[in-house]
Design a protein around this motif. Sequence first.
Motif, PDB file in Angstrom:
ATOM      1  N   PRO A 149      64.999 -72.377  54.622  1.00 13.85           N
ATOM      2  CA  PRO A 149      64.939 -71.866  53.254  1.00 13.85           C
ATOM      3  C   PRO A 149      66.299 -71.940  52.576  1.00 13.85           C
ATOM      4  N   HIS A 150      66.280 -71.851  51.265  1.00 13.85           N
ATOM      5  CA  HIS A 150      67.529 -71.635  50.524  1.00 13.85           C
ATOM      6  C   HIS A 150      68.148 -70.358  51.054  1.00 13.85           C
ATOM      7  N   GLN A 151      69.432 -70.430  51.397  1.00 13.48           N
ATOM      8  CA  GLN A 151      70.112 -69.299  52.034  1.00 13.48           C
ATOM      9  C   GLN A 151      70.570 -68.317  50.953  1.00 13.48           C
ATOM     10  N   SER A 152      69.640 -67.526  50.489  1.00 12.78           N
ATOM     11  CA  SER A 152      69.904 -66.701  49.309  1.00 12.78           C
ATOM     12  C   SER A 152      70.212 -65.260  49.665  1.00 12.78           C
ATOM     13  N   ASN A 153      69.288 -64.625  50.357  1.00 12.61           N
ATOM     14  CA  ASN A 153      69.355 -63.187  50.570  1.00 12.61           C
ATOM     15  C   ASN A 153      68.511 -62.855  51.797  1.00 12.61           C
ATOM     16  N   ALA A 154      69.104 -62.224  52.793  1.00  9.29           N
ATOM     17  CA  ALA A 154      68.399 -61.950  54.044  1.00  9.29           C
ATOM     18  C   ALA A 154      67.180 -61.060  53.815  1.00  9.29           C
ATOM     19  N   ARG A 155      67.263 -60.112  52.872  1.00  7.94           N
ATOM     20  CA  ARG A 155      66.139 -59.218  52.598  1.00  7.94           C
ATOM     21  C   ARG A 155      64.965 -59.984  51.989  1.00  7.94           C
ATOM     22  N   ILE A 156      65.272 -60.966  51.126  1.00 10.36           N
ATOM     23  CA  ILE A 156      64.209 -61.787  50.537  1.00 10.36           C
ATOM     24  C   ILE A 156      63.518 -62.596  51.627  1.00 10.36           C
ATOM     25  N   LEU A 157      64.307 -63.217  52.494  1.00 12.35           N
ATOM     26  CA  LEU A 157      63.724 -64.028  53.563  1.00 12.35           C
ATOM     27  C   LEU A 157      62.874 -63.178  54.496  1.00 12.35           C
ATOM     28  N   ALA A 158      63.342 -61.964  54.791  1.00 16.47           N
ATOM     29  CA  ALA A 158      62.574 -61.070  55.660  1.00 16.47           C
ATOM     30  C   ALA A 158      61.258 -60.664  54.999  1.00 16.47           C
ATOM     31  N   SER A 159      61.288 -60.397  53.701  1.00 14.77           N
ATOM     32  CA  SER A 159      60.075 -60.008  52.977  1.00 14.77           C
ATOM     33  C   SER A 159      59.065 -61.147  52.940  1.00 14.77           C
ATOM     34  N   VAL A 160      59.551 -62.368  52.691  1.00 12.00           N
ATOM     35  CA  VAL A 160      58.657 -63.531  52.691  1.00 12.00           C
ATOM     36  C   VAL A 160      58.043 -63.717  54.068  1.00 12.00           C
ATOM     37  N   ASN A 161      58.855 -63.545  55.101  1.00 10.54           N
ATOM     38  CA  ASN A 161      58.359 -63.817  56.442  1.00 10.54           C
ATOM     39  C   ASN A 161      57.394 -62.753  56.948  1.00 10.54           C
ATOM     40  N   ARG A 162      57.488 -61.539  56.412  1.00 11.49           N
ATOM     41  CA  ARG A 162      56.502 -60.524  56.789  1.00 11.49           C
ATOM     42  C   ARG A 162      55.095 -60.971  56.388  1.00 11.49           C
ATOM     43  N   MET A 164      54.335 -64.397  55.739  1.00 11.13           N
ATOM     44  CA  MET A 164      54.035 -65.707  56.298  1.00 11.13           C
ATOM     45  C   MET A 164      53.950 -65.708  57.821  1.00 11.13           C
ATOM     46  N   LYS A 165      54.688 -64.777  58.453  1.00 12.47           N
ATOM     47  CA  LYS A 165      54.702 -64.658  59.917  1.00 12.47           C
ATOM     48  C   LYS A 165      55.141 -65.956  60.604  1.00 12.47           C
ATOM     49  N   ILE A 166      56.235 -66.529  60.081  1.00 12.66           N
ATOM     50  CA  ILE A 166      56.833 -67.693  60.731  1.00 12.66           C
ATOM     51  C   ILE A 166      57.670 -67.198  61.904  1.00 12.66           C
ATOM     52  N   PRO A 167      57.483 -67.734  63.104  1.00 13.60           N
ATOM     53  CA  PRO A 167      58.274 -67.284  64.255  1.00 13.60           C
ATOM     54  C   PRO A 167      59.773 -67.401  63.983  1.00 13.60           C
ATOM     55  N   GLU A 168      60.513 -66.372  64.394  1.00 15.24           N
ATOM     56  CA  GLU A 168      61.942 -66.318  64.094  1.00 15.24           C
ATOM     57  C   GLU A 168      62.694 -67.534  64.610  1.00 15.24           C
ATOM     58  N   GLU A 169      62.283 -68.061  65.761  1.00 16.12           N
ATOM     59  CA  GLU A 169      62.987 -69.209  66.332  1.00 16.12           C
ATOM     60  C   GLU A 169      62.796 -70.488  65.522  1.00 16.12           C
ATOM     61  N   LYS A 170      61.835 -70.469  64.584  1.00 14.07           N
ATOM     62  CA  LYS A 170      61.608 -71.636  63.734  1.00 14.07           C
ATOM     63  C   LYS A 170      62.355 -71.547  62.397  1.00 14.07           C
ATOM     64  N   ILE A 171      62.978 -70.407  62.132  1.00 12.18           N
ATOM     65  CA  ILE A 171      63.686 -70.209  60.869  1.00 12.18           C
ATOM     66  C   ILE A 171      65.167 -70.517  61.064  1.00 12.18           C
ATOM     67  N   ILE A 172      65.684 -71.431  60.260  1.00 11.97           N
ATOM     68  CA  ILE A 172      67.093 -71.816  60.337  1.00 11.97           C
ATOM     69  C   ILE A 172      67.827 -71.154  59.178  1.00 11.97           C
ATOM     70  N   SER A 173      68.737 -70.246  59.501  1.00 13.77           N
ATOM     71  CA  SER A 173      69.466 -69.515  58.471  1.00 13.77           C
ATOM     72  C   SER A 173      70.897 -69.259  58.927  1.00 13.77           C
ATOM     73  N   TYR A 174      71.837 -69.501  58.028  1.00 12.74           N
ATOM     74  CA  TYR A 174      73.256 -69.258  58.289  1.00 12.74           C
ATOM     75  C   TYR A 174      73.880 -68.421  57.169  1.00 12.74           C
ATOM     76  N   ILE A 175      73.041 -67.657  56.486  1.00 15.45           N
ATOM     77  CA  ILE A 175      73.536 -66.889  55.348  1.00 15.45           C
ATOM     78  C   ILE A 175      74.609 -65.882  55.774  1.00 15.45           C
ATOM     79  N   GLY A 176      74.520 -65.391  57.001  1.00 17.48           N
ATOM     80  CA  GLY A 176      75.515 -64.439  57.472  1.00 17.48           C
ATOM     81  C   GLY A 176      76.904 -65.024  57.603  1.00 17.48           C
ATOM     82  N   SER A 177      76.991 -66.342  57.721  1.00 17.16           N
ATOM     83  CA  SER A 177      78.282 -67.010  57.861  1.00 17.16           C
ATOM     84  C   SER A 177      78.845 -67.493  56.536  1.00 17.16           C
ATOM     85  N   TYR A 178      77.975 -67.915  55.603  1.00 21.20           N
ATOM     86  CA  TYR A 178      78.447 -68.597  54.400  1.00 21.20           C
ATOM     87  C   TYR A 178      78.046 -67.932  53.088  1.00 21.20           C
ATOM     88  N   GLY A 179      77.169 -66.934  53.131  1.00 25.44           N
ATOM     89  CA  GLY A 179      76.702 -66.363  51.883  1.00 25.44           C
ATOM     90  C   GLY A 179      75.778 -67.327  51.162  1.00 25.44           C
TER      91      GLY A 179
END
Length: 243
Positions: A149-162, A164-179
């Motif tokens: 996903p677009h690395q926008s906001n961890a809360r948004i991604l978490a809300s979407v995934n609740r 969609m129920k995409i397994p966490e290991e399939k989600i690629i996110s580096y927002i914590g490193s780069y904003g």
Amino acid sequence: MASMVSKELGLNPVLAYDVVSGCTGFLHTLISAISVMKNLKLDSMLIIASEVLSSHIDFSDRDTAILFGDGAGALLIKRIPSDNVILASDFGTDVKKAEDLIIDNLTGNVIKMNGREIFRFAVRTLGKSILKVLQEADISIDELDYFIPHQSNARILASVNREMKIPEEKIISYIGSYGNTASASIPIAIDKAAKEGKLKNGDKILLSGYGAGLSWSSLLIEWRTGEEEKSCILESVFQGYSE
């Protein structure tokens, strides 16, 4: 900008053009590039997404200042005999909400954002867009290899995934490193995932994002890797705050 970058790289492309579309800029350009290559029978295109958002931040406004970072990434794509790189797509713009996310030239050229409305828009729109793309391609979430996903906001991604129920290991996110590096966030994530050996030929990868406009875009692609991989990260840095 595309012409100036081409000159610095010593290139003389058939086409050099800019796409200004905020956080969805990379995905909109990828759609455009593949279409142009197919219709004009071009062999390759270089997509560069670059953002210096620190120059548009009011650091007294913590609603925006703590979110955005600077970054750039590039992706070289080549035409292949099969045109089925994009398996399905969905994109659009809700122009009625255009002023909810802008760079305000009248008050200092800084980012102004209606955070609550952006949050609602992103959660509502991304969920629908992802479902539409999966249905068009006739695949299930279990058959999806990765979601970038677009690395926008961890809360948004978490809300979407609740939803969609995409397994966490399939989600690629580096927002914590780069904003949030806006249009550069997806190519940066692609690069990091490729360096870590996650992306394999034939993988079904869902790219999805939203941004200014308010616009959204989702692409389901089949990943193809050339014989030689090179880093697409030019530079990325989170500006303005230190631990």
